[in-house]
Design a protein around this motif. Structure first.
Motif, PDB file in Angstrom:
ATOM      1  N   LYS A 170       0.824  -1.210   0.000  1.00  0.00           N
ATOM      2  CA  LYS A 170       0.000   0.000   0.000  1.00  0.00           C
ATOM      3  C   LYS A 170       0.859   1.261   0.000  1.00  0.00           C
ATOM      4  O   LYS A 170       0.507   2.272  -0.618  1.00  0.00           O
ATOM      5  CB  LYS A 170      -0.910  -0.020   1.232  1.00  0.00           C
ATOM      6  N   TYR A 197      -7.442  -8.493   3.728  1.00  0.00           N
ATOM      7  CA  TYR A 197      -7.138  -7.210   3.080  1.00  0.00           C
ATOM      8  C   TYR A 197      -7.327  -7.270   1.558  1.00  0.00           C
ATOM      9  O   TYR A 197      -6.931  -6.344   0.854  1.00  0.00           O
ATOM     10  CB  TYR A 197      -5.691  -6.797   3.383  1.00  0.00           C
ATOM     11  N   GLN A 200      -9.203  -4.311  -0.103  1.00  0.00           N
ATOM     12  CA  GLN A 200      -8.366  -3.113  -0.102  1.00  0.00           C
ATOM     13  C   GLN A 200      -7.251  -3.233  -1.134  1.00  0.00           C
ATOM     14  O   GLN A 200      -6.936  -2.269  -1.847  1.00  0.00           O
ATOM     15  CB  GLN A 200      -7.763  -2.891   1.282  1.00  0.00           C
ATOM     16  N   TYR A 204      -6.562  -0.698  -4.239  1.00  0.00           N
ATOM     17  CA  TYR A 204      -5.307   0.040  -4.444  1.00  0.00           C
ATOM     18  C   TYR A 204      -4.621  -0.385  -5.742  1.00  0.00           C
ATOM     19  O   TYR A 204      -3.917   0.412  -6.366  1.00  0.00           O
ATOM     20  CB  TYR A 204      -4.380  -0.125  -3.238  1.00  0.00           C
ATOM     21  N   TYR A 244     -15.623   0.982  -1.736  1.00  0.00           N
ATOM     22  CA  TYR A 244     -14.900   1.873  -2.644  1.00  0.00           C
ATOM     23  C   TYR A 244     -15.674   2.151  -3.933  1.00  0.00           C
ATOM     24  O   TYR A 244     -15.158   2.816  -4.829  1.00  0.00           O
ATOM     25  CB  TYR A 244     -13.537   1.263  -3.007  1.00  0.00           C
TER      26      TYR A 244
END
Length: 264
Positions: A170, A197, A200, A204, A244
């Motif tokens: 990240k 994760y 996420q 990303y 998101y």
């Protein structure tokens, strides 16, 4: 009566301290062992350690050495001196493979390394060591009474490594190194397929692909925009209701607009 009891307690404490001091100065290792054992049984582990340290070099091979070295390791463990405790438990396992205490010593040795495992943001050398020690323990004692606890700790240690790997990947996105971010995130998803994760990481990855595309030279932009669109689809396929989604949809609209310039 209370005064008598107080005086008696003072005499007992003084006698105990005097016995310990005499043992420290004595040349008789049998006396040192006896007093060290008493201190250990009373929970006075620091005092026990001082005496065990004196006799350890010359005690190997003696009939009570096994008992002494286990108490020595336990004294370090009880006082949270985990580096020393881990070393002593490993030495015990190596020296006394047929001991009735070997399962406990193996488990506690692994525990020591887990106690040394730092927060995820720091170097994880001791975390990897702890996982190795627990795996060796599980392999050696598959029916151990400590098995469930060992598995829980290994899971926690692996989760720490997982978080460390995710935060590193990240971070590349955060510092706008999008090429490195894509490599790191792809590796993370491969290495931790069931990670908590993953959503996420996919976001990303999409964000990095998108920003790499819109900042590209014209000759590379079309291909990279299409890659970004693919990354968007991967995120929505994983979770169509991702938190998101609103931001991702805005980015997708920009991608679709930019792609129009390449239609012939």
């Amino acid at each position: 009566m209370k005064k008598f009891i107080s005086i008696l307690l003072i005499l007992v404490v003084f006698s105990s301290c005097s016995e310990f001091q005499k043992a420290l100065k004595s040349e008789d290792i049998a006396i040192k062992f006896d007093v060290a054992t008493k201190q250990y049984e009373k929970g006075k582990y620091e005092k026990a350690i001082r005496l065990f340290e004196q006799i350890a070099p010359s005690y190997r091979g003696k009939p009570q050495a096994e008992k002494m070295f286990f108490m020595y390791a336990q004294s370090f463990y009880k006082t949270k001196q985990f580096y020393s405790a881990g070393y002593q438990f490993e030495s015990f396992v190596s020296s006394y493979p047929k001991s009735q205490k070997i399962e406990e010593a193996s488990y506690l040795g692994a525990i020591c390394f887990s106690k040394l495992s730092p927060t995820y943001s720091l170097d994880q050398v001791d975390t990897y060591k702890a996982i190795d020690k627990f795996q060796n323990f599980i392999d050696a004692f598959p029916d151990s009474q400590y098995l469930s606890e060992a598995n829980v700790i290994v899971k926690q240690l692996r989760e720490k490594l997982e978080k460390k790997a995710f935060e590193i990947a990240k971070q590349y996105n955060t510092i706008s190194d999008y090429k490195a971010s894509l490599v790191a995130l792809d590796n993370f998803i491969i290495d931790f397929p069931g990670t908590i994760y993953k959503e996420q990481a996919l976001y990303y990855k999409f964000d990095s692909t998108y920003k790499l595309a819109i900042n590209s030279v014209p000759s590379k932009m079309e291909e990279r925009l299409k890659n970004a669109k693919t990354a968007y689809n991967s995120l929505l396929k994983f979770n169509s209701n991702t938190k998101y989604k609103a931001q991702a949809d805005l980015m997708l609209a920009k991608i679709e607009t930019d792609l129009k310039q390449f239609i012939k």
